[in-house]
Design an enzyme around this catalytic site. Structure first.
Site, short mmCIF file in Angstrom:
data_model
loop_
_atom_site.label_atom_id
_atom_site.label_comp_id
_atom_site.label_asym_id
_atom_site.label_seq_id
_atom_site.Cartn_x
_atom_site.Cartn_y
_atom_site.Cartn_z
N SER A 177 -3.39 0.98 6.80
CA SER A 177 -4.67 -0.02 6.88
C SER A 177 -5.75 0.16 8.10
O SER A 177 -6.01 -0.80 8.94
CB SER A 177 -3.79 -1.57 7.16
OG SER A 177 -2.94 -1.90 5.97
N ASN A 194 -8.35 9.46 1.74
CA ASN A 194 -7.45 9.59 0.73
C ASN A 194 -7.91 8.46 -0.62
O ASN A 194 -7.64 7.28 -0.37
CB ASN A 194 -6.06 9.44 0.94
CG ASN A 194 -4.97 9.58 -0.31
OD1 ASN A 194 -5.46 9.82 -1.24
ND2 ASN A 194 -3.94 8.83 -0.15
N GLY A 207 -6.93 5.32 3.44
CA GLY A 207 -6.90 4.87 2.03
C GLY A 207 -8.08 3.89 1.30
O GLY A 207 -9.34 4.42 1.30
C1 PEP Z 1 -3.26 5.84 2.47
O1 PEP Z 1 -2.53 5.73 1.34
O2 PEP Z 1 -2.90 6.93 2.90
C2 PEP Z 1 -3.34 4.80 3.43
C3 PEP Z 1 -3.34 4.70 4.67
O3 PEP Z 1 -4.10 3.74 2.67
P1 PEP Z 1 -4.60 2.23 3.33
O4 PEP Z 1 -5.63 2.87 4.16
O5 PEP Z 1 -5.29 1.84 2.24
O6 PEP Z 1 -3.50 1.60 3.79
#
Ligand code: PEP
Length: 252
Positions: free
Chosen positions: A214, A9, A235
């Site tokens: 994360s 994403n 993300g």
């Molecule tokens: C997200 O926004 O869907 C997400 C999981 O972000 P991150 O991997 O940066 O925590």
């Protein structure tokens, strides 16, 4: 057998040059390693969806990050993009109900469910995001909150091939914090149980439930080996092709 899904994403990131370079690098990895034993999904911002979809992308799917709430394919809805338009741009997936939409745009479960219905009706495989806040986790309400989100956000018409659930604890998104393996396992088992109540055992057993929050190359193998974790929604780490691929590679 649930085939794992590794999904990126990009959120509101990437101008044209960067975005096309990132997508090309990911698609090249998919091609070099074909046939892949898992599915790959890339969700660029809407501004790049058509351009990314025009790149050769065998082995990878393209998704939007959201679709409009209206059931209309076209009409007077300034700024909105319908699910049918997303299909028209060449995407086969969409996210709905990401916590950033739920909090910043005040999207309720009912809105998310309507968007999911529209997306599935248009033929998009729909990733419905759910997850508790830190306060809800700390007050022991995480399981109940997520169960209620499933009942409220997942259409009863959902099928395993057109619907994916992404469990993303809000407090783990972009923070570097991840729940314990025990908490992930407990939540994913609860999600499967709620899906069984809502959709029946056959659909629930085949529906993929991703973990998001994360996910990094260093923790992906462990998180993705937890029972009922059928992939990852990524993300920050999806913005670097090497990191995204290092996560995917843990599933080779
Ligand atoms: C997200 O926004 O869907 C997400 C999981 O972000 P991150 O991997 O940066 O925590």
């Amino acid at each position: 057998m649930r085939r794992k899904l590794i999904a990126g994403n990009w959120k509101m990131n990437c101008m044209k040059e960067n975005g096309l370079a990132l997508a090309s690098a990911v698609f090249q990895k998919c091609q070099q390693n074909a046939p892949l034993p898992f599915d790959v999904l890339v969700c660029p911002p809407m501004s790049l969806l058509a351009k990314v979809a025009e790149l050769p992308h065998t082995g990878a799917a393209i998704g939007a990050q959201d679709v409009a709430e209206t059931t209309k394919a076209e009409g007077a809805f300034t700024g909105d993009i319908s699910a049918d338009m997303v299909v028209d741009l060449g995407a086969t997936y969409t996210l709905v109900g990401h916590s950033e939409r739920r909090t910043m745009h005040h999207e309720t479960d009912a809105v998310v469910r309507q968007k999911a219905e529209n997306a599935m009706k248009a033929g998009l495989t729909t990733v419905i995001c759910i997850g508790e806040t830190l306060e809800e986790r700390e007050t022991g309400r995480a399981l109940d909150v997520v169960a209620a989100q499933i009942r409220g956000s997942v259409p009863t018409s959902a099928t395993a091939d057109k619907c994916v659930i992404a469990y993303e604890p809000v407090w783990a998104i972009g923070t570097g914090k991840v729940p314990t393996n025990h908490d992930v396992a407990e939540m994913h088992a609860k999600i499967r149980e709620e899906l069984t109540h809502l959709l029946g055992a056959e659909v629930a057993n085949e529906m993929r439930v991703l973990y998001g929050g994360s996910v990094k190359p260093s923790n992906a193998k462990e998180l993705l080996s937890i029972n009922h974790v059928d992939g990852a929604l990524i993300g920050g780490a999806s913005l670097k092709a090497e990191d995204f691929w290092a996560i995917a590679e843990t599933q080779m």
